[in-house]
Design a protein around this motif. Structure first.
Motif, mmCIF file in Angstrom:
data_model
loop_
_atom_site.group_PDB
_atom_site.id
_atom_site.type_symbol
_atom_site.label_atom_id
_atom_site.label_comp_id
_atom_site.label_asym_id
_atom_site.label_seq_id
_atom_site.Cartn_x
_atom_site.Cartn_y
_atom_site.Cartn_z
ATOM 1 N N GLU A 1 0.814 -1.360 0.079
ATOM 2 C CA GLU A 1 0.100 -0.132 0.082
ATOM 3 C C GLU A 1 0.956 1.188 -0.082
ATOM 4 O OE1 GLU A 1 -3.460 0.637 -0.569
ATOM 5 O OE2 GLU A 1 -2.792 2.575 -0.388
ATOM 6 N N TYR B 1 -5.868 11.589 -7.438
ATOM 7 C CA TYR B 1 -4.214 11.868 -7.552
ATOM 8 C C TYR B 1 -3.754 10.424 -7.268
ATOM 9 C CZ TYR B 1 -0.047 14.145 -6.849
ATOM 10 O OH TYR B 1 1.308 14.350 -6.742
ATOM 11 N N GLY C 1 -0.851 8.139 -3.815
ATOM 12 C CA GLY C 1 -1.276 7.576 -2.697
ATOM 13 C C GLY C 1 -1.600 6.381 -3.023
ATOM 14 N N ASN D 1 -7.684 2.007 -9.779
ATOM 15 C CA ASN D 1 -8.039 3.552 -9.008
ATOM 16 C C ASN D 1 -7.851 4.936 -9.881
ATOM 17 O OD1 ASN D 1 -8.060 1.307 -6.954
ATOM 18 N ND2 ASN D 1 -9.303 2.941 -5.792
ATOM 19 N N ASN E 1 -6.217 12.619 -0.628
ATOM 20 C CA ASN E 1 -6.400 13.181 0.566
ATOM 21 C C ASN E 1 -6.327 14.611 0.514
ATOM 22 O OD1 ASN E 1 -7.144 13.692 3.107
ATOM 23 N ND2 ASN E 1 -5.681 12.425 4.181
ATOM 24 N N ASN F 1 -3.139 16.868 2.052
ATOM 25 C CA ASN F 1 -2.231 17.186 1.309
ATOM 26 C C ASN F 1 -1.702 18.158 0.280
ATOM 27 O OD1 ASN F 1 -0.825 14.761 2.118
ATOM 28 N ND2 ASN F 1 -2.478 13.600 1.218
ATOM 29 N N HIS G 1 -14.557 8.173 -2.231
ATOM 30 C CA HIS G 1 -14.150 6.681 -2.265
ATOM 31 C C HIS G 1 -12.774 6.645 -1.385
ATOM 32 C CE1 HIS G 1 -13.502 3.047 -5.188
ATOM 33 N NE2 HIS G 1 -14.443 2.832 -3.965
ATOM 34 N N GLU G 2 -13.033 5.802 -0.494
ATOM 35 C CA GLU G 2 -11.915 5.513 0.428
ATOM 36 C C GLU G 2 -11.827 4.295 1.212
ATOM 37 O OE1 GLU G 2 -9.111 6.282 1.800
ATOM 38 O OE2 GLU G 2 -8.477 8.421 1.350
ATOM 39 N N ARG H 1 -10.225 4.301 4.412
ATOM 40 C CA ARG H 1 -10.013 4.746 5.669
ATOM 41 C C ARG H 1 -10.511 5.977 5.918
ATOM 42 N NH1 ARG H 1 -5.337 8.274 4.699
ATOM 43 N NH2 ARG H 1 -4.960 8.569 6.762
ATOM 44 N N ASP I 1 -13.879 1.439 -0.276
ATOM 45 C CA ASP I 1 -13.060 0.624 -1.196
ATOM 46 C C ASP I 1 -12.235 -0.430 -0.251
ATOM 47 O OD1 ASP I 1 -12.009 -0.052 -3.555
ATOM 48 O OD2 ASP I 1 -10.784 1.847 -3.879
ATOM 49 N N ARG J 1 -8.226 -7.178 -3.220
ATOM 50 C CA ARG J 1 -8.530 -7.224 -4.554
ATOM 51 C C ARG J 1 -7.839 -7.575 -5.391
ATOM 52 N NH1 ARG J 1 -6.918 -1.003 -3.997
ATOM 53 N NH2 ARG J 1 -4.834 -1.052 -4.694
ATOM 54 N N VAL K 1 6.954 20.867 6.968
ATOM 55 C CA VAL K 1 5.983 19.935 7.177
ATOM 56 C C VAL K 1 6.380 18.611 6.463
ATOM 57 C CG1 VAL K 1 3.414 19.600 7.678
ATOM 58 C CG2 VAL K 1 4.579 21.926 7.862
ATOM 59 N N ARG L 1 7.447 14.597 5.205
ATOM 60 C CA ARG L 1 6.970 13.181 5.061
ATOM 61 C C ARG L 1 7.663 12.561 6.262
ATOM 62 N NH1 ARG L 1 6.252 12.728 0.429
ATOM 63 N NH2 ARG L 1 6.922 14.683 -0.155
ATOM 64 N N GLN M 1 3.071 9.446 3.142
ATOM 65 C CA GLN M 1 2.058 10.569 3.053
ATOM 66 C C GLN M 1 1.228 10.405 4.143
ATOM 67 O OE1 GLN M 1 4.033 10.457 -0.449
ATOM 68 N NE2 GLN M 1 1.961 9.862 -0.716
ATOM 69 N N THR M 2 -0.076 10.509 4.296
ATOM 70 C CA THR M 2 -0.989 10.466 5.460
ATOM 71 C C THR M 2 -1.278 9.062 5.720
ATOM 72 O OG1 THR M 2 -3.096 10.813 4.124
ATOM 73 C CG2 THR M 2 -1.821 12.806 4.749
ATOM 74 N N GLN M 3 -0.951 8.165 4.789
ATOM 75 C CA GLN M 3 -1.309 6.847 4.953
ATOM 76 C C GLN M 3 -0.369 6.219 6.238
ATOM 77 O OE1 GLN M 3 -2.880 4.369 1.593
ATOM 78 N NE2 GLN M 3 -1.900 5.848 0.506
#
Ligand SMILES: Nc1nc2c(c(=O)[nH]1)N[C@H]1C(S)=C(S)[C@@H](COP(=O)(O)OP(=O)(O)OC[C@H]3O[C@@H](n4cnc5c(=O)[nH]c(N)nc54)[C@H](O)[C@@H]3O)O[C@H]1N2
Ligand SMILES: Nc1nc2c(c(=O)[nH]1)N[C@H]1C(S)=C(S)[C@@H](COP(=O)(O)OP(=O)(O)OC[C@H]3O[C@@H](n4cnc5c(=O)[nH]c(N)nc54)[C@H](O)[C@@H]3O)O[C@H]1N2
Ligand code: SF4
Ligand SMILES: [Mo]
Length: 796
Positions: free
Chosen positions: A12, A114, A117, A126, A461, A465, A486-487, A489, A503, A509, A651, A653, A659-661
């Motif tokens: 991921e 985008y 991610g 996706n 996100n 981001n 569509h997410e 999380r 998702d 999948r 700010v 990574r 990123q935010t995951q």
């Protein structure tokens, strides 16, 4: 009890651009663990994986998971939802979309997707189904943010495409004797697998690694030499490096003559290249150079190369047919001449002697390689990228065995292969049927009365981001009647949705992973949990309700078969055709990639996607807006605001997050340090009477938050750092994004980049990859923000 089985899945976190393949161990419908994959035929261990790859085993089960379709019950952004059925969700979303289409036209629906991610960046559906939907429905594609803009812009202008060679064959790096890593942190951090391995392998075999960076990061720690530079000033350094090349006559004249526009005459009056038609009645669009023996103008057609026997005068300043002209090389010389190594010292803080030595070492070492990463994220980043490319061109290093210049790409660090993405993007594979237009909502549309009514946030996100929380929350979203996310999380963006559709993760999948010069057929490790549905099903269900169902009536395998039908030689020359049936049986197929590593610049004969076919180190398209040549300009952090807010706010990574995951995986949060904290150089802290561990307030005009301080000498005085991955609700006050220079607004607007983007969209050489959207119409300011820090008395 069933047998333990092993299936493949993409990590991921694959948008670190490494795209590792995981071997997932499954038993009784539960994931046991993941490990790095092994080639089933050769037993070869394919890639390293990092902590994030290991933690993927827990991803489907995270607490923050979206398990059911959700409908908002609270205020937007509040995060209050009720569970509803798929039928209800799809009916309501479909009806609303139809109503909006009826009333305002389909173009009032925005679709955002985008890529950076997504687990399987370029193979993942996706990424390809949302633009297909936009094209079939006639929606508007919301432009991507201008991240990674330094090299993206510079490559677009000078090479005609941001993907340039479609990648760099990273295997070559092992043969370089000197690698200059410029502006990034690949080793053990942002490219934690294959690229780190290749770079460290090279070093172990004697390659010297030099790192130019603003922070003493993990790459600096491993490098043989670290060249610290004042943040945002690399353009000045690059100019001085060009200066040394010219002054000491180290530059490669042959490269400049044959593969760049340097010898072409440029008209003084309008900055355009002089053309044959300017001086010959009925002449064509050939470029003109000035020959020395015999003296006079000579013509060279676009994409043709000046013949070896010619004697072009690189420094000609002549009047031709009454038109005063200079060569592009004269423009470059004039640009570079004032930038002596001494003159840049006070800007960059890099000593002149270090500049001299660096340039000489690059030119005197056999097989030197410049590796440009994405870390120069300032409003002058595009021009900085241009100056780095100009330097690379003058060195002629691209002619050496290792390709001399590598630009980190989305395609993974390996031999690039082109898949058939375009046929999925456009309904029936016909570009003429692509109805979607692209827009850059944030700034311009708001000024023009904002014609949009709905947003399908299909991937990404943005609230977290694009550092524009205020713009989303208070300006854009309130104007929308419908927000669908569509997410897998509950992201900060999902909290603003009216409907969240759950998702699947890559472990639930099918995927086709194109990496390590192989294609791997990935199957679900487990069934989608609870009421999660896969991406193919989601778009099929939605499209049926809004009248474009015929374009989505396909299974994963149908979509994959389209991707596989490419003309790429590495695929068509396989002994047995690459079909989905074959892949299902064999799981992994090695492509017919050349055994021997190749300098891809040489493979394409140093021909670029520009009008001239040359490396356009001078761009006539930008002459009227003053952007024909890249130049040095000061970033925001070196401007007048610094007096009020003396600290650069980084700010950044995080090593353990993508990123935010992964910020919702407790082990990784623990590794990163569970509380958001501010990293600060002790010198800055001392000047503010702040001690290690103290509670501080970080603030500027846009907002403020409180957290504890951690001292570090890895950051230079004048910069402070926080991790950007923690969601808004973990911050005491505003999330740090709120304090950042907003992206894609008037603050980062520049007529040069707007002109360029408009032109580029028109002539985009890779409609499928270089999606129109990938221009952003502004500069990237991610590291270009300021703040001040004060101690909160009595707080710990
Ligand atoms: N402050 C700050 N801001 C930054 C950066 C920074 O360093 N600092 N970095 C910038 C950079 S370089 C980039 S590339 C961007 C990244 O920007 P984004 O691509 O928006 O970054 P991610 O946080 O990875 O967000 C991806 C979102 O998509 C969701 N997602 C992932 N996989 C799937 C999937 O299979 N299906 C669905 N439906 N959703 C999925 C994830 O849960 C996540 O919420 O951020 C930029 N913003
Ligand atoms: N673990 C992890 N890996 C990731 C990601 C992640 O979120 N987490 N994100 C992925 C994505 S989408 C991207 S785009 C890449 C980005 O990865 P990189 O291209 O490596 O760049 P960044 O991490 O954005 O940049 C950080 C580095 O920029 C350097 N830097 C800052 N300012 C300057 C400057 O003015 N001059 C110079 N020369 N250097 C400067 C700093 O030294 C710092 O180490 O990482 C990818 N890999
Ligand atoms: S390096 Fe780590 S995060 Fe990146 S793809 Fe590999 S395992 Fe995933
Ligand atoms: Mo990125």
């Amino acid at each position: 009890m069933s047998e333990e089985k092993i299936v493949y899945a993409p990590c991921e976190g694959g948008s670190c651009h490494e795209g590792c393949l995981l071997a997932v161990h499954v038993k009784d419908g539960r994931i046991l663990h993941t490990e790095r994959a092994v080639d089933p035929y050769t037993g070869e261990e394919l890639t390293q994986i990092c902590q994030k790859g290991i933690e993927c085993a827990k991803l489907p089960y995270i607490e923050n998971r979206i398990k059911y379709p959700l409908k908002r019950v609270g205020e937007r952004g509040e995060g209050k939802f009720e569970r509803i059925s798929w039928d209800q969700a799809m009916d309501e979303v479909g009806n609303k979309l139809n109503e909006i289409k009826e009333k305002y036209g389909p173009e009032s629906v925005l679709v955002y997707f985008y890529p950076c991610g997504l687990a399987n960046e370029l193979g993942g559906l996706n990424l390809w189904l949302p633009p297909r939907f936009a094209n079939a429905f006639g929606a508007t594609i919301m432009s991507f943010p201008p991240v990674d803009k330094q090299s993206v812009y510079a490559c677009q202008v000078m090479m005609g495409s941001f993907t340039a060679t479609m990648g760099y064959d990273m295997r070559l790096a092992r043969k370089a004797n000197l690698i200059l890593i410029w502006g990034g942190n690949p080793i053990g951090f942002t490219r934690a697998s294959q690229a780190s391995l290749y770079l460290l392998d090279a070093q172990e075999n004697g390659t010297k690694i030099i790192d130019i960076g603003a922070v003493f990061d993990s790459t600096a720690a491993k490098a043989d030499q670290f060249i610290p530079i004042n943040p945002g000033t690399d353009g000045a350094l690059a100019l001085a490096m060009c200066n040394v090349l010219l002054r000491d006559n180290l530059w490669d004249q042959d490269f400049m003559i044959h593969y760049t526009v340097a010898p072409f005459l440029v008209r003084d009056d309008n900055g355009k290249f002089l053309r044959e038609s300017d001086i010959v009645e009925g002449g064509g669009d050939s470029y003109v150079y000035w020959n020395k023996i015999p003296v006079g103008p000579r013509f060279v057609a676009p994409h043709e190369v000046i013949p070896d026997e010619a004697t072009p005068d690189l420094f000609a300043e002549v009047v031709v047919n009454g038109i005063p002209c200079k060569t592009a090389m004269v423009h470059i010389k004039n640009l570079v001449e004032p930038w002596t190594p001494e003159s840049q010292e006070k800007i960059t803080a890099v000593p002149a002697s270090v500049v001299e030595k660096l340039v000489h070492e690059l030119m005197e070492t056999e097989n030197a390689l410049i590796f440009e990463y994405y870390g120069i994220r300032y409003v002058n980043g595009g021009y900085t990228g241009g100056l780095i490319l100009l330097f690379a061109a003058l060195t002629g290093l691209m002619k050496n065995e290792v390709g001399g210049l590598a630009i980190s790409g989305l395609f993974g660090e390996e031999y690039p292969v082109m898949w058939n993405f375009s046929e999925i993007i456009t309904p029936d594979g016909d570009p003429a049927k692509a109805k979607a237009k692209t827009d850059f909502v944030m700034s311009k549309a708001l000024e023009k009365g904002f014609p949009y009514k709905a947003l399908i946030n299909a991937l990404g996100n943005p609230v977290q981001n694009w550092p524009n929380r205020d713009l989303w929350a208070n300006q854009v979203y309130p104007k929308l009647e419908l927000i669908v996310v569509h997410e897998y999380r509950m992201s900060d963006t999902a909290k603003f949705a009216d409907y969240i559709l759950p998702d699947a993760t890559p472990l639930e999948r099918n995927d086709l992973l194109f990496r390590m010069n192989r294609v791997t057929y990935c199957e679900p490790a487990i069934e989608p949990i609870e009421e999660v549905r896969t991406v193919a099903d989601f778009w099929r269900d939605l499209s049926k309700r809004v009248g474009v169902g015929e374009y989505f009536d396909k299974t994963f395998d149908d979509w994959f078969q389209i991707l596989l039908s490419t003309n790429d030689p590495a695929v068509v020359s396989l002994d047995q055709p690459l079909t989905i049936e074959r892949l299902k049986k064999e799981k992994m197929v090695k492509l017919n990639v050349p055994e021997k590593e190749k300098n891809l610049w040489a493979v394409m004969n140093y021909e670029f996607f520009t009008d001239s076919g040359k490396l356009e180190i001078y761009s006539e398209h930008l002459a009227d807006v003053g952007g024909a040549l890249p130049f040095y300009t000061e970033p925001i952090i070196r401007g007048p605001e610094r007096k009020r807010f003396p600290l650069q706010l980084l700010v950044y990574r995080g090593r353990f997050f993508m990123q935010t995951q992964f910020s919702d995986l407790p082990d990784l949060v623990q590794l990163a340090g569970p509380e958001p904290e501010l990293r600060m150089n002790p010198a800055d802290a001392k000047a503010r009477s702040i001690g290690d561990g103290d509670l501080v307030e970080v603030f500027n005009d846009r907002g403020s938050f409180k957290c504890n301080v951690r001292f570090t000498e890895a950051l230079p005085p004048g910069s402070v750092h926080v991790l950007f991955s923690h969601p808004a609700d973990r911050w005491n006050g505003d999330p740090p994004q709120a304090l950042m220079t907003p992206m894609a607004t008037s603050e980062t607007y520049d007529p040069i980049v707007e002109k360029w983007d408009a032109y580029y969209v028109e002539r985009n050489p890779y409609p499928a990859i270089d999606m129109e959207a990938w221009v952003g119409k502004g500069w990237e300011p991610l590291w270009d923000s300021l703040c001040e820090v004060r101690k909160v008395e009595g707080g710990k």
